[in-house]
Design a protein around this motif. Structure first.
Motif, mmCIF file in Angstrom:
data_model
loop_
_atom_site.group_PDB
_atom_site.id
_atom_site.type_symbol
_atom_site.label_atom_id
_atom_site.label_comp_id
_atom_site.label_asym_id
_atom_site.label_seq_id
_atom_site.Cartn_x
_atom_site.Cartn_y
_atom_site.Cartn_z
ATOM 1 N N GLN A 29 -0.620 -15.934 -62.172
ATOM 2 C CA GLN A 29 -1.646 -14.454 -61.588
ATOM 3 C C GLN A 29 -0.479 -14.062 -60.721
ATOM 4 O O GLN A 29 0.110 -14.613 -60.077
ATOM 5 N N VAL A 30 -0.098 -12.793 -61.264
ATOM 6 C CA VAL A 30 1.708 -11.853 -60.257
ATOM 7 C C VAL A 30 0.672 -11.644 -59.547
ATOM 8 O O VAL A 30 -0.792 -10.296 -59.445
ATOM 9 N N GLN A 31 1.038 -11.524 -58.168
ATOM 10 C CA GLN A 31 0.649 -11.043 -57.115
ATOM 11 C C GLN A 31 1.749 -10.192 -56.248
ATOM 12 O O GLN A 31 2.930 -10.857 -56.036
ATOM 13 N N LEU A 32 1.123 -9.052 -55.184
ATOM 14 C CA LEU A 32 2.249 -8.300 -54.604
ATOM 15 C C LEU A 32 1.604 -8.603 -53.477
ATOM 16 O O LEU A 32 0.286 -7.934 -52.789
ATOM 17 N N VAL A 33 1.928 -9.073 -51.870
ATOM 18 C CA VAL A 33 0.709 -9.006 -50.797
ATOM 19 C C VAL A 33 1.855 -8.276 -49.768
ATOM 20 O O VAL A 33 3.165 -9.118 -49.186
ATOM 21 N N GLY A 34 0.702 -7.493 -49.465
ATOM 22 C CA GLY A 34 1.590 -6.523 -48.078
ATOM 23 C C GLY A 34 1.857 -6.491 -46.921
ATOM 24 O O GLY A 34 0.782 -7.111 -46.811
ATOM 25 N N SER A 35 2.434 -6.324 -46.103
ATOM 26 C CA SER A 35 2.748 -6.585 -44.984
ATOM 27 C C SER A 35 3.257 -5.435 -43.744
ATOM 28 O O SER A 35 4.524 -4.769 -44.516
ATOM 29 N N GLY A 36 3.194 -5.228 -42.234
ATOM 30 C CA GLY A 36 3.869 -4.573 -41.744
ATOM 31 C C GLY A 36 3.347 -3.249 -41.047
ATOM 32 O O GLY A 36 3.843 -2.881 -40.622
ATOM 33 N N GLY A 37 2.340 -2.618 -41.423
ATOM 34 C CA GLY A 37 1.576 -1.666 -41.219
ATOM 35 C C GLY A 37 1.010 -2.000 -39.365
ATOM 36 O O GLY A 37 1.733 -2.984 -39.284
ATOM 37 N N GLY A 38 0.417 -1.104 -38.904
ATOM 38 C CA GLY A 38 -0.349 -0.787 -37.848
ATOM 39 C C GLY A 38 0.369 0.849 -37.150
ATOM 40 O O GLY A 38 0.374 0.945 -37.604
ATOM 41 N N LEU A 39 0.037 0.336 -35.778
ATOM 42 C CA LEU A 39 -0.067 2.081 -35.221
ATOM 43 C C LEU A 39 0.895 2.337 -34.413
ATOM 44 O O LEU A 39 1.531 0.903 -33.891
ATOM 45 N N VAL A 40 1.384 3.251 -34.277
ATOM 46 C CA VAL A 40 3.015 3.441 -33.778
ATOM 47 C C VAL A 40 2.961 4.801 -33.511
ATOM 48 O O VAL A 40 1.932 5.816 -34.246
ATOM 49 N N GLN A 41 3.495 5.482 -31.991
ATOM 50 C CA GLN A 41 3.301 6.501 -31.862
ATOM 51 C C GLN A 41 4.630 7.187 -32.570
ATOM 52 O O GLN A 41 5.513 6.519 -33.155
ATOM 53 N N ALA A 42 4.453 9.010 -32.642
ATOM 54 C CA ALA A 42 5.558 9.480 -32.939
ATOM 55 C C ALA A 42 6.890 9.344 -32.660
ATOM 56 O O ALA A 42 6.805 9.076 -31.081
ATOM 57 N N ARG A 47 8.306 -1.159 -40.432
ATOM 58 C CA ARG A 47 8.818 -2.512 -41.540
ATOM 59 C C ARG A 47 7.899 -2.786 -42.361
ATOM 60 O O ARG A 47 7.113 -3.511 -42.396
ATOM 61 N N LEU A 48 7.241 -2.062 -43.215
ATOM 62 C CA LEU A 48 6.649 -2.713 -44.667
ATOM 63 C C LEU A 48 7.542 -3.863 -45.424
ATOM 64 O O LEU A 48 8.812 -3.906 -45.554
ATOM 65 N N SER A 49 6.830 -4.794 -45.406
ATOM 66 C CA SER A 49 7.255 -5.552 -46.304
ATOM 67 C C SER A 49 6.406 -6.229 -47.059
ATOM 68 O O SER A 49 5.493 -5.830 -47.266
ATOM 69 N N CYS A 50 6.319 -6.668 -48.471
ATOM 70 C CA CYS A 50 5.614 -7.265 -49.829
ATOM 71 C C CYS A 50 6.765 -7.808 -50.799
ATOM 72 O O CYS A 50 7.407 -7.860 -51.114
ATOM 73 N N VAL A 51 5.750 -9.155 -51.067
ATOM 74 C CA VAL A 51 6.028 -10.118 -51.835
ATOM 75 C C VAL A 51 5.856 -10.318 -53.013
ATOM 76 O O VAL A 51 4.539 -10.443 -53.421
ATOM 77 N N LEU A 52 6.331 -10.610 -53.746
ATOM 78 C CA LEU A 52 5.563 -10.468 -55.566
ATOM 79 C C LEU A 52 5.756 -12.034 -55.798
ATOM 80 O O LEU A 52 7.241 -12.722 -55.474
ATOM 81 N N SER A 53 5.235 -12.550 -55.618
ATOM 82 C CA SER A 53 4.763 -14.333 -57.228
ATOM 83 C C SER A 53 4.016 -14.293 -58.200
ATOM 84 O O SER A 53 3.464 -13.186 -58.213
ATOM 85 N N GLY A 54 4.049 -15.679 -58.628
ATOM 86 C CA GLY A 54 2.712 -15.507 -59.672
ATOM 87 C C GLY A 54 4.111 -14.393 -61.164
ATOM 88 O O GLY A 54 2.704 -14.925 -62.064
ATOM 89 N N VAL A 58 10.846 -6.406 -51.407
ATOM 90 C CA VAL A 58 10.715 -4.957 -50.994
ATOM 91 C C VAL A 58 10.711 -4.841 -49.958
ATOM 92 O O VAL A 58 9.240 -4.934 -49.473
ATOM 93 N N TYR A 59 11.532 -4.365 -49.070
ATOM 94 C CA TYR A 59 10.468 -3.648 -47.949
ATOM 95 C C TYR A 59 10.876 -2.304 -47.537
ATOM 96 O O TYR A 59 11.567 -1.734 -48.569
ATOM 97 N N LEU A 60 10.297 -1.388 -46.614
ATOM 98 C CA LEU A 60 10.546 -0.421 -46.730
ATOM 99 C C LEU A 60 10.945 0.176 -45.183
ATOM 100 O O LEU A 60 10.039 -0.293 -44.217
ATOM 101 N N GLN A 61 11.237 0.046 -44.608
ATOM 102 C CA GLN A 61 12.230 0.154 -43.286
ATOM 103 C C GLN A 61 12.137 1.989 -42.942
ATOM 104 O O GLN A 61 12.303 2.382 -43.251
ATOM 105 N N MET A 62 10.417 2.105 -42.282
ATOM 106 C CA MET A 62 10.483 3.002 -41.654
ATOM 107 C C MET A 62 11.264 3.902 -40.187
ATOM 108 O O MET A 62 10.396 3.319 -39.056
ATOM 109 N N SER A 63 11.634 4.839 -39.728
ATOM 110 C CA SER A 63 12.530 5.272 -38.189
ATOM 111 C C SER A 63 11.403 7.455 -38.105
ATOM 112 O O SER A 63 11.236 7.433 -39.648
#
Length: 115
Positions: free
Chosen positions: A1-14, A19-26, A78-83
């Motif tokens: 079964q294909v799964q995408l599991v994202g992580s890295g969110g949270g609360l940050v000041q302006a 950095r978000l990450s997402c792993v594809l498996s299956g 896949v990663y998303l670096q947000m600055s």
């Protein structure tokens, strides 16, 4: 079964970074394009950034120069670096994969930017 599991969110000041990450498996097939979308309540999900199998990238205009998408083909991640985050970047971020023209979505990770 294909799964995408994202992580890295949270609360940050302006002005901060996340950095978000997402792993594809299956999947026995490699993903063609992978990317990140975001959604706020009452609005449609919108594309933030996408990266092809050949590592070509495309960004939503409002994040150009602040966000960087990248991909590790070995780790199927896949990663998303947000600055320089802004309050208007607040949303639930979803990772996405196109595998043989089938769309797959992660569960979403909340990003909240306080002013």
């Amino acid at each position: 079964q294909v799964q995408l599991v994202g992580s890295g969110g949270g609360l940050v000041q302006a002005g901060g970074s996340l950095r978000l990450s997402c792993v594809l498996s299956g999947s026995i097939f490699k993903a063609n394009a992978m990317g990140w979308y975001r959604q706020v309540p009452g609005k449609q999900r919108e594309l933030v950034a996408i990266i092809t199998g050949g590592d070509n990238t495309s960004y939503k205009d409002s994040v150009k120069g602040r966000f960087t998408i990248s991909r590790d083909h070995v780790k199927n991640t896949v990663y998303l670096q947000m600055s320089n985050l802004k309050p208007e970047d607040t949303a639930v971020y979803y990772c996405y994969a196109d595998i043989r023209s089938n769309e797959y979505w992660g569960q979403g990770t909340q990003v909240t930017v306080s002013s």
